[in-house]
Write a protein that holds these residues in place. Structure first.
Motif, PDB file in Angstrom:
ATOM      1  N   ASP A  91      14.544 -13.079  23.702  1.00 46.37           N
ATOM      2  CA  ASP A  91      14.106 -13.610  24.850  1.00 46.37           C
ATOM      3  C   ASP A  91      12.531 -14.157  24.518  1.00 46.37           C
ATOM      4  N   VAL A  92      12.077 -13.761  23.758  1.00 45.83           N
ATOM      5  CA  VAL A  92      10.458 -13.986  23.417  1.00 45.83           C
ATOM      6  C   VAL A  92      10.301 -15.095  22.243  1.00 45.83           C
ATOM      7  N   ALA A  93       9.574 -16.098  22.832  1.00 44.33           N
ATOM      8  CA  ALA A  93       9.121 -17.217  21.711  1.00 44.33           C
ATOM      9  C   ALA A  93       7.893 -16.731  21.012  1.00 44.33           C
ATOM     10  N   ASP A 100      -7.336  -6.576  21.783  1.00 44.41           N
ATOM     11  CA  ASP A 100      -7.012  -5.283  22.089  1.00 44.41           C
ATOM     12  C   ASP A 100      -6.085  -5.109  23.299  1.00 44.41           C
ATOM     13  N   ARG A 101      -6.541  -5.503  24.539  1.00 46.22           N
ATOM     14  CA  ARG A 101      -6.116  -5.241  25.871  1.00 46.22           C
ATOM     15  C   ARG A 101      -5.037  -6.395  26.418  1.00 46.22           C
ATOM     16  N   ILE A 102      -5.141  -7.537  25.724  1.00 40.81           N
ATOM     17  CA  ILE A 102      -4.673  -8.731  26.460  1.00 40.81           C
ATOM     18  C   ILE A 102      -3.453  -9.421  25.481  1.00 40.81           C
ATOM     19  N   ILE A 103      -2.324  -9.349  26.319  1.00 41.75           N
ATOM     20  CA  ILE A 103      -1.099 -10.016  25.696  1.00 41.75           C
ATOM     21  C   ILE A 103      -0.997 -11.235  26.227  1.00 41.75           C
ATOM     22  N   SER A 104      -0.599 -12.246  25.153  1.00 42.56           N
ATOM     23  CA  SER A 104      -0.408 -13.608  25.637  1.00 42.56           C
ATOM     24  C   SER A 104       1.344 -13.780  25.247  1.00 42.56           C
ATOM     25  N   LEU A 105       2.006 -13.670  26.342  1.00 41.95           N
ATOM     26  CA  LEU A 105       3.290 -13.698  26.374  1.00 41.95           C
ATOM     27  C   LEU A 105       4.076 -15.109  26.458  1.00 41.95           C
ATOM     28  N   ARG A 106       5.016 -15.639  25.626  1.00 40.81           N
ATOM     29  CA  ARG A 106       5.652 -16.684  25.856  1.00 40.81           C
ATOM     30  C   ARG A 106       7.175 -16.723  25.891  1.00 40.81           C
ATOM     31  N   LEU A 107       7.935 -17.169  26.802  1.00 39.80           N
ATOM     32  CA  LEU A 107       9.229 -16.697  26.824  1.00 39.80           C
ATOM     33  C   LEU A 107       9.982 -18.041  26.529  1.00 39.80           C
ATOM     34  N   ARG A 108      11.294 -18.111  26.067  1.00 36.63           N
ATOM     35  CA  ARG A 108      12.265 -19.068  25.976  1.00 36.63           C
ATOM     36  C   ARG A 108      12.774 -19.362  27.363  1.00 36.63           C
ATOM     37  N   ASP A 109      12.795 -18.675  28.411  1.00 41.50           N
ATOM     38  CA  ASP A 109      13.529 -18.955  29.652  1.00 41.50           C
ATOM     39  C   ASP A 109      12.644 -20.049  30.297  1.00 41.50           C
ATOM     40  N   PHE A 110      13.188 -21.132  30.603  1.00 43.04           N
ATOM     41  CA  PHE A 110      12.669 -22.256  31.357  1.00 43.04           C
ATOM     42  C   PHE A 110      12.261 -21.968  32.725  1.00 43.04           C
ATOM     43  N   THR A 111      12.781 -21.051  33.531  1.00 42.28           N
ATOM     44  CA  THR A 111      12.356 -20.598  34.982  1.00 42.28           C
ATOM     45  C   THR A 111      11.109 -19.831  34.814  1.00 42.28           C
ATOM     46  N   GLU A 123      -3.591   0.858  23.987  1.00 40.06           N
ATOM     47  CA  GLU A 123      -2.428   1.682  23.788  1.00 40.06           C
ATOM     48  C   GLU A 123      -0.998   0.960  24.422  1.00 40.06           C
ATOM     49  N   ALA A 124      -1.371   0.827  25.790  1.00 40.00           N
ATOM     50  CA  ALA A 124      -0.238   0.033  26.595  1.00 40.00           C
ATOM     51  C   ALA A 124       0.081  -1.205  26.014  1.00 40.00           C
ATOM     52  N   ALA A 125      -0.988  -2.088  25.899  1.00 39.51           N
ATOM     53  CA  ALA A 125      -0.797  -3.356  25.174  1.00 39.51           C
ATOM     54  C   ALA A 125       0.166  -3.380  23.878  1.00 39.51           C
ATOM     55  N   ASP A 126      -0.272  -2.353  22.935  1.00 37.05           N
ATOM     56  CA  ASP A 126       0.424  -2.235  21.744  1.00 37.05           C
ATOM     57  C   ASP A 126       1.823  -1.729  21.950  1.00 37.05           C
ATOM     58  N   ALA A 127       2.122  -0.789  22.789  1.00 40.28           N
ATOM     59  CA  ALA A 127       3.585  -0.398  23.021  1.00 40.28           C
ATOM     60  C   ALA A 127       4.373  -1.720  23.635  1.00 40.28           C
ATOM     61  N   ILE A 128       3.938  -2.386  24.442  1.00 47.90           N
ATOM     62  CA  ILE A 128       4.755  -3.618  25.114  1.00 47.90           C
ATOM     63  C   ILE A 128       4.727  -4.364  23.958  1.00 47.90           C
ATOM     64  N   THR A 129       3.609  -5.013  23.070  1.00 46.35           N
ATOM     65  CA  THR A 129       3.790  -5.912  22.131  1.00 46.35           C
ATOM     66  C   THR A 129       4.960  -5.305  21.010  1.00 46.35           C
ATOM     67  N   ALA A 130       4.745  -4.136  20.558  1.00 35.47           N
ATOM     68  CA  ALA A 130       6.017  -3.642  19.641  1.00 35.47           C
ATOM     69  C   ALA A 130       7.298  -3.758  20.142  1.00 35.47           C
ATOM     70  N   THR A 131       7.514  -3.513  21.459  1.00 31.26           N
ATOM     71  CA  THR A 131       8.795  -3.387  22.005  1.00 31.26           C
ATOM     72  C   THR A 131       9.301  -5.099  21.967  1.00 31.26           C
ATOM     73  N   LEU A 132       8.546  -6.000  22.634  1.00 31.03           N
ATOM     74  CA  LEU A 132       8.732  -7.307  22.655  1.00 31.03           C
ATOM     75  C   LEU A 132       9.019  -7.828  21.298  1.00 31.03           C
ATOM     76  N   SER A 133       8.588  -7.383  20.079  1.00 31.36           N
ATOM     77  CA  SER A 133       8.691  -7.924  18.919  1.00 31.36           C
ATOM     78  C   SER A 133       9.807  -7.293  18.123  1.00 31.36           C
ATOM     79  N   GLY A 134      10.429  -6.379  18.885  1.00 32.05           N
ATOM     80  CA  GLY A 134      11.501  -5.815  18.307  1.00 32.05           C
ATOM     81  C   GLY A 134      11.455  -4.572  17.448  1.00 32.05           C
TER      82      GLY A 134
END
Length: 145
Positions: A91-93, A100-111, A123-134
């Motif tokens: 789902d992640v574009a 280090d602490r800021i994630i810029s997230l772009r989704l394919r969902d138009f809503t 650490e939290a930002a890295d864990a979220i980024t790793a999961t969203l990156s597969g």
């Protein structure tokens, strides 16, 4: 009736309606009071999902839940309501970690296209980024949703 009087009446009327909506709580923004509230809100929409960890953004406007399925649950305050989503790597574009602490997230969902999210620690930002990156994010312990 003259045009200036009519314009003044319209401006006063619109201002009165905007003020009434604001004073009655119509401009209140939803904020999460903690990880428990985020988990409860997520479980209301996705009762069969188990979360490993819940991470709040610095402003408590969004919670990211690392799910056992390898995806991420999101609880986001929009207006005075909460939006909940289960997001997979597909789902992640684009997901970019900045500062280090800021994630810029772009989704394919138009809503809901995503946004920029600031976390308390890297650490939290890295864990979220790793999961969203597969990749597997290693944060926290198991939480039953």
């Amino acid at each position: 009736m003259s045009l200036p009087v009519l314009v003044a009446m319209v401006v006063v009327g619109i201002s009165a309606v905007v003020a009434a909506v604001h004073l009655s709580g119509g401009s209140a923004m939803a904020r999460l009071t903690g990880t428990d509230q985020a988990l409860q809100r997520f479980v209301a929409d996705f009762p069969d999902v188990t979360a490993r960890a819940v991470v709040l953004t610095e402003d408590s406007g969004t919670a990211f839940l690392l799910l056992d399925s390898g995806s991420v649950g999101i609880v986001r305050g929009i207006g005075d309501k909460f939006l909940t989503r289960v997001v997979t790597a597909a789902d992640v574009a684009d997901v970019i970690t900045r500062d280090d602490r800021i994630i810029s997230l772009r989704l394919r969902d138009f809503t809901w296209k995503g946004g920029d999210f600031r976390f308390v620690d890297a650490e939290a930002a890295d864990a979220i980024t790793a999961t969203l990156s597969g990749k597997s994010g290693a944060l926290g312990t198991r939480v039953k949703a």
